[in-house]
Design an enzyme around this catalytic site. Sequence first.
Site, short mmCIF file in Angstrom:
data_model
loop_
_atom_site.label_atom_id
_atom_site.label_comp_id
_atom_site.label_asym_id
_atom_site.label_seq_id
_atom_site.Cartn_x
_atom_site.Cartn_y
_atom_site.Cartn_z
N SER A 55 -6.50 5.37 0.01
CA SER A 55 -6.69 4.09 -0.49
C SER A 55 -8.19 3.92 -0.25
CB SER A 55 -6.03 2.98 0.33
OG SER A 55 -4.78 3.15 0.30
N GLN A 113 -5.48 -1.95 -6.71
CA GLN A 113 -6.17 -0.91 -5.66
C GLN A 113 -6.76 0.26 -6.35
OE1 GLN A 113 -3.76 2.24 -2.94
NE2 GLN A 113 -3.92 0.44 -1.88
N ASP A 170 0.88 -1.31 0.09
CA ASP A 170 -0.16 0.08 0.09
C ASP A 170 0.85 1.30 0.12
OD1 ASP A 170 -2.51 1.33 0.09
OD2 ASP A 170 -2.35 1.66 2.26
#
Length: 299
Positions: free
Chosen positions: A235, A285, A210
């Site tokens: 995110s 993502q 991430d």
Amino acid sequence: MNESLQDLLDLLDLERIDRDIFRGASRPSLVERVFGGQVAAQALVAAGRTVPEDRQAHSLHSYFLRPGDPGAPIVYTVDRIRDGFSFTTRRVVAVQHGQPIFHLSASFQAHEEGMEHQEPMPPAPDPLSLPTADELLPRYAHLFAHEKVVRRILKARSAIDLRYVDAPPFGSIGEPREPSSQVWFRMNGKLDGAVDTPLLHICLATYVSDMTLLDSVLLAHGRGGWAVGDVVGASLDHAMWFHRPFRADEWLLYDQASPSSSGGRGLARGRIFTQDGRLAASVIQEGLIRAPRATSRKP
């Protein structure tokens, strides 16, 4: 093992407070919320601790629901959705202050042999030929929104040796580039003993995954990111598939690209390769990507 890596391992070593309920500590992050990679990795740890050791995680799908409070612990409740002959499914809800902040579904599989193929590993320089974070980031200190940002980034990533193949987004401000990027990463120390489990390596890769994935979205628009104050982002969801065994304390190439951005959202996908060319994991993502609104000042 350096102190920062031990701190990260302690962060992932959840306290079991009931059969399927776990509590994780939190810590300050680069922004005023819990780092998404932390909550995803902790949730996967919680799920994995309710699964037989002969089954390994092969996929996760998750949503970030609310900003987490880095000053408060996080409680993870695991739902044992299914225990099948080959596959085990778990659902995890992360809660703070009585509200869910994160939701994860993960699937685990008993080992079996099957058909094999993969995409080839893209070209990339030797990681040891690239500058370390301590060498690279100070070069861009004059661009950051505050002089303390460099120290905060270095401290937050000190458990990980992460090296950019090309200039990071904050090194290309105002110069749109191909929406793709690469980094090499590994833990800053070797894992051994009781902590050296396949689940831990997967959770550590989840944590790192991430950190830089949305960089490719920023590169397409010549934006530097939150560190230079020209983007507001977070995110929204995160999915990973784990294809082959790997070690997070050995070099992994994270090859990232963005196929699209629209509606205040950017999509990025990544591939994680071992140094000898095996495709270890795939990542997708979607993130919130907004230009900050100008604030009007009274005369």
